[in-house]
Write a protein that holds these residues in place. Structure first.
Motif, PDB file in Angstrom:
ATOM      1  N   UNK A 133       0.829  -1.211   0.000  1.00  0.00           N
ATOM      2  CA  UNK A 133       0.000   0.000   0.000  1.00  0.00           C
ATOM      3  C   UNK A 133       0.863   1.262   0.000  1.00  0.00           C
ATOM      4  N   UNK A 134       2.094   1.162   0.493  1.00  0.00           N
ATOM      5  CA  UNK A 134       2.980   2.314   0.627  1.00  0.00           C
ATOM      6  C   UNK A 134       4.143   2.266  -0.368  1.00  0.00           C
ATOM      7  N   UNK A 135       4.095   1.335  -1.297  1.00  0.00           N
ATOM      8  CA  UNK A 135       5.150   1.179  -2.307  1.00  0.00           C
ATOM      9  C   UNK A 135       5.152   2.377  -3.239  1.00  0.00           C
ATOM     10  N   UNK A 136       6.336   2.950  -3.465  1.00  0.00           N
ATOM     11  CA  UNK A 136       6.497   4.084  -4.367  1.00  0.00           C
ATOM     12  C   UNK A 136       7.100   3.608  -5.687  1.00  0.00           C
ATOM     13  N   UNK A 137       8.095   2.728  -5.616  1.00  0.00           N
ATOM     14  CA  UNK A 137       8.737   2.218  -6.827  1.00  0.00           C
ATOM     15  C   UNK A 137      10.038   1.521  -6.512  1.00  0.00           C
ATOM     16  N   UNK A 138      10.606   0.905  -7.532  1.00  0.00           N
ATOM     17  CA  UNK A 138      11.910   0.256  -7.397  1.00  0.00           C
ATOM     18  C   UNK A 138      13.004   1.297  -7.579  1.00  0.00           C
ATOM     19  N   UNK A 139      14.044   1.207  -6.769  1.00  0.00           N
ATOM     20  CA  UNK A 139      15.155   2.148  -6.843  1.00  0.00           C
ATOM     21  C   UNK A 139      16.020   1.797  -8.054  1.00  0.00           C
ATOM     22  N   UNK A 140      16.095   2.733  -9.003  1.00  0.00           N
ATOM     23  CA  UNK A 140      16.887   2.511 -10.212  1.00  0.00           C
ATOM     24  C   UNK A 140      18.362   2.353  -9.872  1.00  0.00           C
ATOM     25  N   UNK A 141      19.005   1.375 -10.487  1.00  0.00           N
ATOM     26  CA  UNK A 141      20.436   1.168 -10.295  1.00  0.00           C
ATOM     27  C   UNK A 141      20.812   0.401  -9.047  1.00  0.00           C
ATOM     28  N   UNK A 142      19.820   0.011  -8.232  1.00  0.00           N
ATOM     29  CA  UNK A 142      20.135  -0.707  -6.991  1.00  0.00           C
ATOM     30  C   UNK A 142      20.487  -2.155  -7.304  1.00  0.00           C
ATOM     31  N   UNK A 143      21.534  -2.641  -6.684  1.00  0.00           N
ATOM     32  CA  UNK A 143      21.892  -4.059  -6.777  1.00  0.00           C
ATOM     33  C   UNK A 143      22.060  -4.591  -5.367  1.00  0.00           C
ATOM     34  N   UNK A 144      21.652  -5.844  -5.140  1.00  0.00           N
ATOM     35  CA  UNK A 144      21.794  -6.403  -3.789  1.00  0.00           C
ATOM     36  C   UNK A 144      23.263  -6.468  -3.384  1.00  0.00           C
ATOM     37  N   UNK A 145      23.541  -6.239  -2.108  1.00  0.00           N
ATOM     38  CA  UNK A 145      24.931  -6.335  -1.647  1.00  0.00           C
ATOM     39  C   UNK A 145      25.418  -7.771  -1.720  1.00  0.00           C
ATOM     40  N   UNK A 146      26.717  -7.921  -1.937  1.00  0.00           N
ATOM     41  CA  UNK A 146      27.293  -9.271  -1.960  1.00  0.00           C
ATOM     42  C   UNK A 146      27.257  -9.858  -0.570  1.00  0.00           C
ATOM     43  N   UNK A 147      26.966 -11.132  -0.495  1.00  0.00           N
ATOM     44  CA  UNK A 147      26.946 -11.810   0.805  1.00  0.00           C
ATOM     45  C   UNK A 147      28.310 -12.442   1.044  1.00  0.00           C
ATOM     46  N   UNK A 148      28.761 -12.334   2.275  1.00  0.00           N
ATOM     47  CA  UNK A 148      30.055 -12.887   2.662  1.00  0.00           C
ATOM     48  C   UNK A 148      29.850 -13.926   3.745  1.00  0.00           C
ATOM     49  N   UNK A 149      30.610 -14.981   3.664  1.00  0.00           N
ATOM     50  CA  UNK A 149      30.583 -16.016   4.698  1.00  0.00           C
ATOM     51  C   UNK A 149      32.006 -16.319   5.117  1.00  0.00           C
ATOM     52  N   UNK A 150      32.152 -16.696   6.367  1.00  0.00           N
ATOM     53  CA  UNK A 150      33.463 -17.084   6.854  1.00  0.00           C
ATOM     54  C   UNK A 150      33.767 -18.486   6.346  1.00  0.00           C
ATOM     55  N   UNK A 151      34.842 -18.601   5.672  1.00  0.00           N
ATOM     56  CA  UNK A 151      35.258 -19.898   5.159  1.00  0.00           C
ATOM     57  C   UNK A 151      36.257 -20.483   6.141  1.00  0.00           C
TER      58      UNK A 151
END
Length: 163
Positions: A133-151
């Motif tokens: 109901x409060x959605x305005x739009x998708x943020x242009x140019x946004x990419x999800x952050x890379x996920x890091x795991x401890x190896x």
């Protein structure tokens, strides 16, 4: 804002929130809580606004997002989707946690609300169900952050896609 003896804010509406009884119900999860909340949020926004990239679904620029950062006109970004929190700040809608929690978001991290949204909400909750109901739009140019795991074999952090 008044406080009760327990320290709770009296501007909250937990008991009267739409679907409050369902908020604590567990839902099938796959992956982390963050992944589950973001997946459900994305599905509900797509149901109302269409798939990401479709003509029906609006977009927002970073410049537009930054223009909405006042105490009465505040937009937040959650996982690349922009939502208008202004109605809660102007008393046009009630936020179950009260205005104070939204003001804290504005003060602490500005428009990027993903981490705090996941911290305080769950995939089966009222906030996720009402968010479209409060959605305005998708943020242009946004990419999800890379996920890091401890190896553990290498004793260092590496991007998840490498593992």
């Amino acid at each position: 804002m008044k406080r009760t003896r327990s320290g709770d804010s009296t501007d909250t509406i937990w008991e009267t929130a739409e679907g409050a009884a369902e908020d604590d119900l567990e839902e099938e999860t796959r992956g982390t809580k963050e992944e589950t909340v973001f997946r459900k949020l994305g599905l509900l926004v797509a149901k109302k606004w269409g798939a990401k990239g479709s003509e029906k679904r609006p977009t927002v620029t970073q410049e537009e997002l930054q223009k909405h950062s006042s105490e009465e006109d505040f937009w937040v970004m959650i996982n690349g989707m922009v939502f208008d929190m202004g109605p809660f700040l102007r008393d046009e809608a009630k936020h179950p946690g009260g205005k104070a929690i939204l003001m804290r978001q504005l003060e602490l991290t500005g428009s990027d609300a993903g981490a705090r949204f996941v911290r305080w909400h769950n995939a089966a909750g009222n906030a996720v169900r009402r968010a479209p109901e409060y959605f305005v739009g998708d943020l242009l140019g946004w990419t999800p952050p890379k996920k890091w795991r401890l190896c553990c074999c290498r004793r260092r952090s590496v991007p998840e896609e490498v593992l």
